[in-house]
Write a protein that holds these residues in place. Structure first.
Motif, PDB file in Angstrom:
ATOM      1  N   GLU A   1       0.850  -1.196   0.000  1.00 20.47           N
ATOM      2  CA  GLU A   1       0.000   0.000   0.000  1.00 20.47           C
ATOM      3  C   GLU A   1       0.879   1.237   0.000  1.00 20.47           C
ATOM      4  OE1 GLU A   1      -1.167   3.540   1.498  1.00 20.47           O
ATOM      5  OE2 GLU A   1      -0.336   2.179   3.010  1.00 20.47           O
ATOM      6  N   VAL A   2       0.815   2.018  -1.061  1.00 24.74           N
ATOM      7  CA  VAL A   2       1.556   3.282  -1.155  1.00 24.74           C
ATOM      8  C   VAL A   2       0.612   4.346  -1.712  1.00 24.74           C
ATOM      9  CG1 VAL A   2       3.948   2.495  -1.268  1.00 24.74           C
ATOM     10  CG2 VAL A   2       2.533   2.352  -3.314  1.00 24.74           C
ATOM     11  N   CYS A   3      -0.534   4.461  -1.064  1.00 28.53           N
ATOM     12  CA  CYS A   3      -1.582   5.332  -1.588  1.00 28.53           C
ATOM     13  C   CYS A   3      -2.023   6.366  -0.567  1.00 28.53           C
ATOM     14  CB  CYS A   3      -2.764   4.464  -2.025  1.00 28.53           C
ATOM     15  SG  CYS A   3      -4.100   5.374  -2.817  1.00 28.53           S
ATOM     16  N   HIS A   4      -2.744   5.920   0.461  1.00 30.55           N
ATOM     17  CA  HIS A   4      -3.311   6.835   1.447  1.00 30.55           C
ATOM     18  C   HIS A   4      -3.768   6.014   2.640  1.00 30.55           C
ATOM     19  CE1 HIS A   4      -6.135   9.720   3.286  1.00 30.55           C
ATOM     20  NE2 HIS A   4      -5.421  10.652   2.679  1.00 30.55           N
ATOM     21  N   PRO A   5      -3.714   6.577   3.853  1.00 36.30           N
ATOM     22  CA  PRO A   5      -4.168   5.829   5.033  1.00 36.30           C
ATOM     23  C   PRO A   5      -5.598   5.296   4.920  1.00 36.30           C
ATOM     24  CG  PRO A   5      -3.015   7.817   5.703  1.00 36.30           C
ATOM     25  CD  PRO A   5      -3.150   7.895   4.217  1.00 36.30           C
TER      26      PRO A   5
ATOM     27  N   ILE B   1      -7.809  -5.049   6.519  1.00 39.46           N
ATOM     28  CA  ILE B   1      -8.183  -6.341   7.095  1.00 39.46           C
ATOM     29  C   ILE B   1      -8.415  -7.376   5.993  1.00 39.46           C
ATOM     30  CG2 ILE B   1      -9.984  -7.543   8.416  1.00 39.46           C
ATOM     31  CD1 ILE B   1     -10.333  -4.930  10.020  1.00 39.46           C
ATOM     32  N   GLN B   2      -9.068  -6.962   4.897  1.00 39.98           N
ATOM     33  CA  GLN B   2      -9.284  -7.877   3.770  1.00 39.98           C
ATOM     34  C   GLN B   2      -7.966  -8.267   3.113  1.00 39.98           C
ATOM     35  OE1 GLN B   2     -11.106  -5.184   4.648  1.00 39.98           O
ATOM     36  NE2 GLN B   2     -12.935  -4.994   3.346  1.00 39.98           N
ATOM     37  N   PHE B   3      -7.046  -7.310   3.000  1.00 37.94           N
ATOM     38  CA  PHE B   3      -5.731  -7.632   2.426  1.00 37.94           C
ATOM     39  C   PHE B   3      -5.046  -8.726   3.247  1.00 37.94           C
ATOM     40  CE2 PHE B   3      -5.160  -3.061   0.588  1.00 37.94           C
ATOM     41  CZ  PHE B   3      -5.899  -3.414  -0.524  1.00 37.94           C
ATOM     42  N   LEU B   4      -5.065  -8.573   4.571  1.00 40.17           N
ATOM     43  CA  LEU B   4      -4.371  -9.523   5.448  1.00 40.17           C
ATOM     44  C   LEU B   4      -5.021 -10.899   5.446  1.00 40.17           C
ATOM     45  CD1 LEU B   4      -3.539  -7.162   8.436  1.00 40.17           C
ATOM     46  CD2 LEU B   4      -1.868  -8.394   7.035  1.00 40.17           C
ATOM     47  N   ALA B   5      -6.261 -10.980   5.050  1.00 39.88           N
ATOM     48  CA  ALA B   5      -6.919 -12.287   4.951  1.00 39.88           C
ATOM     49  C   ALA B   5      -6.373 -13.084   3.777  1.00 39.88           C
ATOM     50  CB  ALA B   5      -8.433 -12.106   4.801  1.00 39.88           C
ATOM     51  N   GLN B   6      -5.710 -12.384   2.831  1.00 41.86           N
ATOM     52  CA  GLN B   6      -5.237 -13.040   1.614  1.00 41.86           C
ATOM     53  C   GLN B   6      -3.726 -13.050   1.453  1.00 41.86           C
ATOM     54  OE1 GLN B   6      -7.391 -14.531  -0.452  1.00 41.86           O
ATOM     55  NE2 GLN B   6      -9.177 -13.869   0.717  1.00 41.86           N
ATOM     56  N   SER B   7      -3.039 -12.081   2.085  1.00 41.19           N
ATOM     57  CA  SER B   7      -1.604 -11.933   1.820  1.00 41.19           C
ATOM     58  C   SER B   7      -0.933 -11.139   2.930  1.00 41.19           C
ATOM     59  CB  SER B   7      -1.395 -11.209   0.482  1.00 41.19           C
ATOM     60  OG  SER B   7      -1.897  -9.888   0.553  1.00 41.19           O
ATOM     61  N   HIS B   8       0.392 -11.083   2.879  1.00 37.51           N
ATOM     62  CA  HIS B   8       1.121 -10.180   3.758  1.00 37.51           C
ATOM     63  C   HIS B   8       0.861  -8.752   3.269  1.00 37.51           C
ATOM     64  CE1 HIS B   8       3.057 -13.711   5.294  1.00 37.51           C
ATOM     65  NE2 HIS B   8       3.667 -13.970   4.157  1.00 37.51           N
ATOM     66  N   LEU B   9       0.991  -7.787   4.165  1.00 42.91           N
ATOM     67  CA  LEU B   9       0.700  -6.395   3.814  1.00 42.91           C
ATOM     68  C   LEU B   9       1.840  -5.497   4.245  1.00 42.91           C
ATOM     69  CD1 LEU B   9      -1.190  -4.108   2.877  1.00 42.91           C
ATOM     70  CD2 LEU B   9      -2.293  -4.192   5.136  1.00 42.91           C
ATOM     71  N   LEU B  10       2.405  -4.775   3.285  1.00 40.74           N
ATOM     72  CA  LEU B  10       3.425  -3.760   3.554  1.00 40.74           C
ATOM     73  C   LEU B  10       2.726  -2.408   3.527  1.00 40.74           C
ATOM     74  CD1 LEU B  10       6.387  -2.893   3.949  1.00 40.74           C
ATOM     75  CD2 LEU B  10       6.661  -2.953   1.461  1.00 40.74           C
ATOM     76  N   VAL B  11       2.619  -1.781   4.690  1.00 39.61           N
ATOM     77  CA  VAL B  11       1.839  -0.551   4.835  1.00 39.61           C
ATOM     78  C   VAL B  11       2.728   0.668   4.623  1.00 39.61           C
ATOM     79  CG1 VAL B  11       0.367   0.792   6.366  1.00 39.61           C
ATOM     80  CG2 VAL B  11       0.288  -1.686   6.454  1.00 39.61           C
ATOM     81  N   GLY B  12       2.567   1.312   3.487  1.00 39.90           N
ATOM     82  CA  GLY B  12       3.335   2.518   3.213  1.00 39.90           C
ATOM     83  C   GLY B  12       2.770   3.758   3.874  1.00 39.90           C
ATOM     84  N   SER B  13       1.563   3.632   4.438  1.00 39.75           N
ATOM     85  CA  SER B  13       0.932   4.740   5.171  1.00 39.75           C
ATOM     86  C   SER B  13       0.672   4.305   6.610  1.00 39.75           C
ATOM     87  CB  SER B  13      -0.390   5.146   4.502  1.00 39.75           C
ATOM     88  OG  SER B  13      -0.213   5.497   3.156  1.00 39.75           O
ATOM     89  N   PRO B  14       1.740   4.058   7.381  1.00 38.02           N
ATOM     90  CA  PRO B  14       1.540   3.565   8.752  1.00 38.02           C
ATOM     91  C   PRO B  14       0.902   4.585   9.686  1.00 38.02           C
ATOM     92  CG  PRO B  14       3.860   4.042   8.369  1.00 38.02           C
ATOM     93  CD  PRO B  14       3.171   4.141   7.042  1.00 38.02           C
ATOM     94  N   SER B  15       0.724   5.831   9.222  1.00 37.91           N
ATOM     95  CA  SER B  15      -0.001   6.797  10.053  1.00 37.91           C
ATOM     96  C   SER B  15      -1.426   6.311  10.305  1.00 37.91           C
ATOM     97  CB  SER B  15      -0.019   8.178   9.392  1.00 37.91           C
ATOM     98  OG  SER B  15      -0.648   8.142   8.121  1.00 37.91           O
ATOM     99  N   ALA B  16      -1.937   5.411   9.452  1.00 34.56           N
ATOM    100  CA  ALA B  16      -3.263   4.831   9.668  1.00 34.56           C
ATOM    101  C   ALA B  16      -3.324   4.070  10.984  1.00 34.56           C
ATOM    102  CB  ALA B  16      -3.628   3.897   8.512  1.00 34.56           C
TER     103      ALA B  16
END
Length: 278
Positions: A74-78, A86-101
């Motif tokens: 994710e390199v878009c927006h929080p 949550i849906q992403f994590l149900a299917q794959s690992h998630l690299l959060v480019g907006s950790p301010s979320a």
């Protein structure tokens, strides 16, 4: 006889400067590193035409699961993290480019629970944070007492909610825009304080409410961003680092952060159902 490891399929959500950089790196350098591009999504899919192969353009983000990704970046927006994390994590690992979320305590908890439930890793990139692993080790040992981060940038590099900087003028010099907890700061500058958010993840015992931050507008900083980190430990222990990250006027992300993010992606091989600073 050695066998090659299977290729990791990467989905990229967002095609701003950082997203474009990652897509180009995966297409150019990914194969020998075991990375394959599964899809690219952008709010305006027209921006992708002619730059991304048609078969890799995902028009409807809700159908991301059809692309069977190992890692979603994710390199878009929080808001994307809030809506689909949550849906992403149900299917794959998630690299959060907006950790301010993750400054939203309810979302933070739900994402951690989803990672644990599905055995996926929620990766938080270090980005422009220098010494993140050292902060995390001090925290895990029980020795971290305080953490303060100051980010100074040219006013054109800030993307703030409200009109805090609407009246800036060239030559005005230095202006402190906010000082307080990172939890309070993240909603004010969600695109500018991901470094602080990563620090709050590393400093888990202090968290977003305990880690303190300051953002400074400085018209003299036309060529770089400055990130200062002050760590306080036991018995008078302290560390003060200053990082000057080259950046053009108007750039939200400093140039050195791009390669840092790429290196974080290379770490995303699966570290169990937890949050992992990389």
């Amino acid at each position: 006889m050695a066998t090659s490891s299977p290729s990791q399929r990467i989905g990229v959500v967002g095609y701003g400067h950082l997203g474009q950089y990652l897509v180009e790196r995966i297409l150019k350098d990914g194969a020998p590193l075991g990375l394959t591009l599964a899809f690219v999504w952008n709010r305006n899919s027209d921006k992708l035409k002619g730059l991304v192969p048609d078969e890799l353009i995902l028009s409807d983000l809700s159908s991301f699961a059809d692309r069977r990704c190992d890692v979603i970046v994710e390199v878009c927006h929080p808001q994307i993290v809030k809506d689909l994390g949550i849906q992403f994590l149900a299917q794959s690992h998630l690299l959060v480019g907006s950790p301010s979320a993750l400054s939203d305590p309810d979302l933070n908890q739900k994402l951690r629970q989803a990672a644990q439930l599905h055995g996926r890793t929620l990766y938080v990139p270090s980005g422009a944070l220098w010494g993140g692993q050292d902060i995390q080790r001090l925290n895990d040992s029980g020795g971290l007492k305080a953490l303060f981060i100051r980010m100074s940038k040219h006013p054109s590099c800030f993307r703030l909610t409200g009109d805090v900087l609407s009246d800036w003028t060239e030559g005005e010099g230095r202006r402190v825009l906010f000082r307080g907890s990172v939890a309070e700061l993240c909603p004010l500058a969600p695109n500018n304080v991901n470094t602080m958010a990563a620090a709050a993840v590393a400093a888990g015992t202090l968290g977003f409410t305990g880690v303190q931050g300051e953002i400074v507008s400085d018209t003299t900083l036309s060529d770089f961003h400055v990130v200062e980190v002050e760590v306080t430990g036991p018995a008078g222990f302290s560390v003060h680092t200053v990082r000057r990250n080259p950046a053009k006027l108007g750039a939200v992300t400093g140039s050195a952060t791009y390669n840092s993010f790429w290196n974080s992606l290379l770490v995303c091989k699966g570290h169990g159902g937890r949050v992992y600073l990389c």
